[in-house]
Design a protein around this motif. Structure first.
Motif, mmCIF file in Angstrom:
data_model
loop_
_atom_site.group_PDB
_atom_site.id
_atom_site.type_symbol
_atom_site.label_atom_id
_atom_site.label_comp_id
_atom_site.label_asym_id
_atom_site.label_seq_id
_atom_site.Cartn_x
_atom_site.Cartn_y
_atom_site.Cartn_z
ATOM 1 N N VAL A 15 -32.648 -20.450 -8.653
ATOM 2 C CA VAL A 15 -31.752 -20.824 -9.752
ATOM 3 C C VAL A 15 -31.536 -19.633 -10.683
ATOM 4 O O VAL A 15 -30.404 -19.341 -11.097
ATOM 5 C CB VAL A 15 -32.335 -22.031 -10.539
ATOM 6 C CG1 VAL A 15 -31.554 -22.287 -11.801
ATOM 7 C CG2 VAL A 15 -32.345 -23.274 -9.678
ATOM 8 N N THR A 121 -25.137 -24.728 -18.242
ATOM 9 C CA THR A 121 -24.277 -25.891 -17.947
ATOM 10 C C THR A 121 -23.599 -25.718 -16.589
ATOM 11 O O THR A 121 -23.538 -26.653 -15.785
ATOM 12 C CB THR A 121 -23.218 -26.057 -19.050
ATOM 13 O OG1 THR A 121 -23.878 -26.001 -20.312
ATOM 14 C CG2 THR A 121 -22.481 -27.359 -18.934
ATOM 15 N N GLU A 123 -24.618 -23.899 -14.060
ATOM 16 C CA GLU A 123 -25.623 -24.020 -12.996
ATOM 17 C C GLU A 123 -26.051 -25.474 -12.810
ATOM 18 O O GLU A 123 -26.268 -25.923 -11.695
ATOM 19 C CB GLU A 123 -26.823 -23.133 -13.345
ATOM 20 C CG GLU A 123 -27.915 -23.104 -12.309
ATOM 21 C CD GLU A 123 -27.506 -22.450 -11.012
ATOM 22 O OE1 GLU A 123 -26.541 -21.671 -11.002
ATOM 23 O OE2 GLU A 123 -28.142 -22.739 -9.985
ATOM 24 N N THR A 124 -26.162 -26.197 -13.927
ATOM 25 C CA THR A 124 -26.600 -27.596 -13.836
ATOM 26 C C THR A 124 -25.617 -28.426 -13.020
ATOM 27 O O THR A 124 -26.018 -29.287 -12.242
ATOM 28 C CB THR A 124 -26.744 -28.196 -15.247
ATOM 29 O OG1 THR A 124 -27.616 -27.362 -15.983
ATOM 30 C CG2 THR A 124 -27.327 -29.582 -15.200
ATOM 31 N N VAL A 127 -26.369 -27.602 -9.459
ATOM 32 C CA VAL A 127 -27.660 -28.148 -9.022
ATOM 33 C C VAL A 127 -27.572 -29.659 -8.876
ATOM 34 O O VAL A 127 -28.080 -30.230 -7.913
ATOM 35 C CB VAL A 127 -28.783 -27.752 -10.021
ATOM 36 C CG1 VAL A 127 -30.051 -28.538 -9.748
ATOM 37 C CG2 VAL A 127 -29.075 -26.275 -9.910
ATOM 38 N N LEU A 131 -28.372 -31.650 -5.473
ATOM 39 C CA LEU A 131 -29.463 -32.621 -5.403
ATOM 40 C C LEU A 131 -28.957 -33.970 -4.909
ATOM 41 O O LEU A 131 -29.607 -34.659 -4.140
ATOM 42 C CB LEU A 131 -30.127 -32.790 -6.775
ATOM 43 C CG LEU A 131 -31.060 -31.671 -7.248
ATOM 44 C CD1 LEU A 131 -31.600 -31.981 -8.632
ATOM 45 C CD2 LEU A 131 -32.209 -31.453 -6.293
#
Lengths: 145, 85
Positions: A15, A121, A123-124, A127, A131
């Motif tokens: 990450v 934000t 990257e989230t 991710v 997921l």
């Protein structure tokens, strides 16, 4: 207890690497904004802020990965002392350079805050998608023919 | 002490007070994220201990949670930079 820790992969480092890559992608924009506000010193300060943000992520991930290789208890201490260490390091860097003629406070502060939150934000979103849909996560494996 | 204070000019006093305020503000702003990071890591550790197979997902979420919490301290840091004389 260590069975989870034996995993060869360190997701936080992946990450952090991804965040650094994204920081490089937005660097030209912030250089331009910094230059617009304060000329060359603004651009240099924005670059310094972006470098600090990326290094902060990388260092945080490295500390976590190192602590995970030891034990879960070490993780607790390492994260908290790592937090203090990273804040102290950032403060030390700024205290050293702030009296330099090339340092512009406002572009530095704006870049630091916006990039830290903005990159996270960004990257989230990625991710969360990988997921929820693991098939979207990039792997190094080549597709089978 | 009072004699020293009486001999300082108003400008110097103001600069000193600004520096004290900046330092205090930064220190106070770092307390909240410290507590937050402790909560994030504590919960991550207990979930990894309960379900070791989900460690990868938990670590990713924990790292992002720590980074988001840290943004609060960065706000204090930015205020510190802007206030420092």
């Amino acid at each position: 207890m260590n069975m989870a820790l034996d995993a060869a992969v360190n997701p936080e480092q992946e990450v952090a690497r991804d965040l650094s890559r994204r920081a490089l992608m937005v660097l030209p924009v912030f250089l331009l904004v910094g230059a617009f506000f304060d000329g060359l010193s603004g651009a240099a300060s924005a670059a310094l802020a972006l470098t600090l943000v990326a290094l902060n992520f990388r260092l945080g991930a490295a500390i976590i990965a190192r602590a995970m290789a030891i034990s879960l208890n070490a993780l607790y201490g390492a994260v908290l002392f790592g937090y203090l260490f990273r804040l102290g390091l950032m403060t030390a860097v700024v205290l050293v350079v702030r009296n330099g003629e090339w340092f512009a406070t406002v572009p530095f502060a704006i870049t630091l805050l916006i990039t830290h939150l903005g990159l996270l934000t960004w990257e989230t979103k990625y991710v969360a998608a990988s997921l929820a849909f693991p098939g979207l996560a990039p792997t190094d494996l080549k597709p089978q023919e | 002490m009072l004699n020293v204070l009486a001999q300082t000019g108003a400008g110097e006093m103001l600069e000193g007070l600004k520096a004290i305020g900046a330092g205090l503000g930064y220190g106070l702003a770092a307390i909240g994220p410290g507590i937050g990071i402790g909560t994030v890591v504590g919960n991550a550790i207990s979930s990894m201990a309960r379900q070791p197979e989900s460690a990868g997902m938990v670590r990713t979420t924990m790292f992002l949670g720590i980074a988001f919490t840290e943004a609060l301290a960065l706000i204090g840091f930015v205020v510190f930079i802007l206030l420092m004389p």
